[in-house]
Write an enzyme that holds these catalytic residues in place. Structure first.
Site, PDB file in Angstrom:
ATOM      1  N   SER A 224       0.868  -1.240   0.201  1.00  0.00           N
ATOM      2  CA  SER A 224      -0.155   0.002  -0.015  1.00  0.00           C
ATOM      3  C   SER A 224       0.567   1.388  -0.093  1.00  0.00           C
ATOM      4  CB  SER A 224      -0.946   0.090   1.300  1.00  0.00           C
ATOM      5  OG  SER A 224      -1.798  -1.067   1.275  1.00  0.00           O
TER       6      SER A 224
HETATM    7  N1  SAH Z   1      -0.626  -4.870   3.994  1.00  0.00           N
HETATM    8  C1  SAH Z   1       0.327  -5.211   3.058  1.00  0.00           C
HETATM    9  C2  SAH Z   1      -0.271  -5.036   1.627  1.00  0.00           C
HETATM   10  C3  SAH Z   1      -1.575  -5.749   1.332  1.00  0.00           C
HETATM   11  S1  SAH Z   1      -2.082  -6.323  -0.351  1.00  0.00           S
HETATM   12  C4  SAH Z   1       1.624  -4.630   2.982  1.00  0.00           C
HETATM   13  O1  SAH Z   1       1.912  -3.906   3.907  1.00  0.00           O
HETATM   14  O2  SAH Z   1       2.598  -4.852   1.934  1.00  0.00           O
HETATM   15  C5  SAH Z   1      -3.433  -7.376   0.084  1.00  0.00           C
HETATM   16  C6  SAH Z   1      -3.102  -8.746   0.631  1.00  0.00           C
HETATM   17  O3  SAH Z   1      -3.954  -9.491   0.958  1.00  0.00           O
HETATM   18  C7  SAH Z   1      -2.301  -9.582  -0.627  1.00  0.00           C
HETATM   19  O4  SAH Z   1      -1.145  -9.854  -0.344  1.00  0.00           O
HETATM   20  C8  SAH Z   1      -3.392 -10.626  -0.886  1.00  0.00           C
HETATM   21  O5  SAH Z   1      -2.560 -11.774  -1.323  1.00  0.00           O
HETATM   22  C9  SAH Z   1      -3.765 -10.609   0.624  1.00  0.00           C
HETATM   23  N2  SAH Z   1      -5.208 -11.458   0.710  1.00  0.00           N
HETATM   24  C10 SAH Z   1      -6.180 -11.361  -0.114  1.00  0.00           C
HETATM   25  N3  SAH Z   1      -7.263 -12.043   0.464  1.00  0.00           N
HETATM   26  C11 SAH Z   1      -6.772 -12.752   1.651  1.00  0.00           C
HETATM   27  C12 SAH Z   1      -7.355 -13.772   2.589  1.00  0.00           C
HETATM   28  N4  SAH Z   1      -8.484 -14.051   2.345  1.00  0.00           N
HETATM   29  N5  SAH Z   1      -6.606 -14.055   3.593  1.00  0.00           N
HETATM   30  C13 SAH Z   1      -5.079 -13.688   3.602  1.00  0.00           C
HETATM   31  N6  SAH Z   1      -4.502 -12.748   2.841  1.00  0.00           N
HETATM   32  C14 SAH Z   1      -5.435 -12.182   1.670  1.00  0.00           C
END
Ligand code: SAH
Length: 195
Positions: A33
Site C-alpha cells: 500500500s
Molecule cells: N498490508 C500489505 C499490503 C496488502 S495487499 C503490505 O503492507 O504490504 C493485500 C494482500 O491481501 C495480498 O497480499 C493478498 O494476497 C492478501 N489476501 C487477499 N485475500 C486474503 C485472505 N482471504 N486472507 C489472507 N490474505 C489475503
C-alpha cells in the site's frame, strides 16, 4: 514510519521508488500500500503499546512492521496471508528489518480470522472486502477496534468497527480508498473471473 525502512519490503528492481507515495507491485498481482494509506489506516486503528493485533493481508509485511514498532516487545502482531510465496517474502523482509520476534506470519484464509490467538485488541484488513467477515467481529475483544476497506471491487470505504465493553458493535464509514480484493470464504469468490 520513520523507523521502518520501506525499501526492505519492496522487490529489488523497484527500490528506487521506496519513498514515493504510491502503491508498488510485489508480485502475484498484489501491491504494498501507499505510505499515506498505511498512515491513515494505522491512525484509524489506533493501536497501543502491548496490544495483540491481527492483520489480514500480509503482502510485503510492511504494515505488520509498522504495527510491531507501535505495540513494542510487550505486544504482538499476527498476520495472515493467503498467497504462500508472499508468506515467505514477508517473513524474509521482516527478518531483515528485525521485526520477526514481534510478528508471526501465518499462511491461510484471513477472512476466518486466526482463532488460535483470539481475541484481539485490534484487527486490520488490508484488502477490499464485500462485507465485514463475521469471524473478525467475533474475534475482537470488548473495547476493540477493526479497520477494513468495504465496498465493491473498484472503490471501497475504510470502515471502522468498534466493540464496546458490553459487546455492542458500532460501524462507521470513513475515507474512500482502493485496495486489491480480499478473497476467501467471506471475501470475493471467483474474483479471478471478474477482474
Ligand atoms: N498490508 C500489505 C499490503 C496488502 S495487499 C503490505 O503492507 O504490504 C493485500 C494482500 O491481501 C495480498 O497480499 C493478498 O494476497 C492478501 N489476501 C487477499 N485475500 C486474503 C485472505 N482471504 N486472507 C489472507 N490474505 C489475503
Amino acid at each position: 514510519m520513520s523507523k521502518v525502512p520501506r525499501e526492505l519490503f519492496i522487490p529489488p528492481n523497484l527500490r528506487d521508488y521506496a519513498y514515493v507515495d504510491t502503491p508498488l507491485p510485489i508480485g502475484y498481482g498484489q501491491t504494498i500500500s501507499a505510505p499515506h494509506m498505511v498512515a491513515l489506516m494505522t491512525e484509524a486503528l489506533d493501536p497501543r503499546e502491548g496490544d495483540k493485533v491481527l492483520e489480514v493481508g500480509t503482502g510485503s509485511g510492511y504494515q505488520a512492521a509498522i504495527l510491531a514498532e507501535i505495540v513494542g516487545d510487550s505486544g504482538h502482531v499476527y498476520t495472515i496471508e493467503i498467497v504462500k510465496e508472499l508468506v515467505e517474502f514477508a517473513r524474509e523482509n521482516l527478518r531483515r528489518a528485525g521485526y520477526l520476534n514481534r510478528v508471526t506470519v501465518i499462511h491461510g484464509d484471513g477472512t476466518l480470522g486466526y482463532e488460535a490467538e483470539a481475541p484481539y485488541d485490534r484487527i486490520i484488513v488490508t484488502a477490499a472486502a464485500p462485507e465485514i467477515p463475521k469471524p473478525l467481529i467475533d474475534q475482537l475483544k470488548p473495547g476493540g477496534r477493526l479497520v477494513i476497506p468495504v465496498g465493491d471491487l473498484y472503490i471501497q470505504y475504510l470502515t471502522i468497527v468498534t466493540k464496546d465493553l458490553n459487546n455492542n458493535i458500532k460501524v462507521e464509514r470513513d475515507t474512500p480508498c482502493v485496495f486489491v480484493p480480499l478473497i476467501g470464504k467471506y471475501g470475493w469468490r471467483g474474483v479471478k473471473d471478474i477482474i
